[in-house]
Structure formats: C-alpha cells, structure tokens
Scaffold this motif. Structure first.
Motif: not given
Length: 242
Positions: A26-34, A47-62, A144-148
């Motif tokens: 998640r990027q700074t100031n990117e809405p959660i739903c986006h 939705t991602n080519p295998p060689h471009l797929l990151p192993p994790w999606y991340w969100i930080a507490n701002p 979604r619940t965790v990200c919120e």
C-alpha cells in the motif's frame, strides 16, 4: 467502487510508510479500497506474470506511535544472529552433558528462551506476528478487515498476506505484526482486537499462534534441534488467561 480518502488523525498528518514504492505494498495516502482493488490476494496469481509476482502484499501502520520508541526499522539483525547463535551453541553443549531425563534440560531451555528475548531486545529485533490462515475463498475479505484494522491503529505495526500457497494448498497466510514480542500486554491487545473483528474465536479448535521474528532469523522452526516451541504464544492459552 467509491471510497473515502484515508482519515487524518494528528499522528497521521505525515504518515509513516516503510513500504513506499515497494511492489505489492500500500502506498502513502492510498485509500484502503484502492489498495485492495489494485492487489486482491486471492487473484494475485491470475493477474500477475509469475516472475513479477511478489511473495507478499504489505500494509504498514501509518502511525509512528505504533512503533517502539519511535523506531520502525528491523533492528540489528546481524548482531542478533551472532549473539543468538552463540547462545544456541552454548545450550547444545550444556544439554549434551545432561542425561536424557535430567530435569536440568528443561531448566536450561527456559533460561535459553529468556536469553534470546534479552538479546532480541538489546539489538532491537523485537517484532513478531499473529498468524491467520484463511481459505483462498475468504482471504480477500479477511485481508480487508486486517488492513482496515492496521490503518485505524487497532492492530500493530503492519501486516502482510501471501500471494501464493503451496500447490494445491487452499489457504493463504496473513501475518499481523506487533512491535515487541516481549510486551505481553500489547500482544494480547492485538489478539483481542482480532477477536473483536471476528477473525479469531476463543472456541477455535486449534486457535492461532504467535511467532517472533528473532526465531525466524535464528532458524528456529517446528521440530528444531533445541526442543524449542516455534511459537511464543497461542491464542487459546492467552484468551483463557484473559
């Protein structure tokens, strides 16, 4: 889908984001739903080519206040590994001098656990995580619940979700991080928040477990040669204690 911009609390006027510009974060100031529309974990592989797929999606507490003493870095991992491995080596030598059923083995193991905790604190490698294993069909909603919860500062320092499981594996892993595995009250607080969000139940047959990153850096996994439990806490025991 329309969604609101991120709420701005005093602590969020200049949001902290160690994952800025990281693929899959998640990027700074990117809405959660986006963020969730852009990177839905259940659809990651399609939705991602295998060689471009990151192993994790991340969100930080701002909120910077969520991090220990204003520090958001991972600490000195190299020094942790050096001192931690020395402790493990010494433990193995001491245990080798004990008979198989000698109760001193258990005492030495308890001392080792405390010493690893002290070394982790000394070098600032104190993060740990509660681990959730939702089914692929449920992972988008659970994530979604965790990200919120992370964004609202209800949970810990951040979270990540795996984009792929093992072949044929019907579940994904979500890690919900806390700032300090030795801070039992904060670890319990995050667990109770997960319960309040409906992601954990006290009557779950096996519950969920919490693992500290120091153990990961020291290669302490299940069935390790030191006889240590790979997890530091379990939800069933912690909730029973509550």
């Amino acid at each position: 889908m329309e969604c609101d911009a991120p709420s701005q609390t005093p602590d969020q006027q200049q949001p902290y984001n160690p994952y800025q510009n990281l693929p899959g974060a998640r990027q700074t100031n990117e809405p959660i739903c986006h963020f969730l529309q852009r990177l839905p974990p259940a659809q990651a592989a399609s939705t991602n080519p295998p060689h471009l797929l990151p192993p994790w999606y991340w969100i930080a507490n701002p909120n910077r206040s969520a991090y220990p003493a204003g520090r958001a870095e991972n600490g000195d991992v190299n020094s942790l590994a050096r001192d931690g491995l020395a402790l493990l080596h010494e433990f193995k030598q001491n245990v080798a001098q004990c008979a198989r059923n000698d109760p001193l083995r258990t005492q030495l193991r308890e001392v080792l656990i405390g010493e690893i905790g002290a070394v982790a604190k000394r070098w600032g490698v104190t993060s740990g995580k509660w681990m959730l294993f939702p089914r692929v069909d449920d992972v988008n909603e659970v994530w979604r619940t965790v990200c919120e919860g992370v964004d609202a500062n209800r949970l810990g320092t951040g979270a990540k979700v795996s984009t792929l499981g093992q072949e044929g594996d019907p579940v994904r892993l979500i890690c919900v991080y806390t700032k300090d595995f030795t801070d039992v009250e904060d670890v319990r607080r995050v667990l109770l928040a997960l319960v309040d969000m409906g992601l954990v139940r006290a009557d779950m047959p096996r519950g969920i477990t919490y693992k500290c990153d120091a153990y990961t850096y020291l290669d302490i996994y299940a069935k390790n040669e030191y006889g240590l439990k790979a997890s530091v806490y379990g939800s069933k025991e912690m909730l029973a204690g509550s």
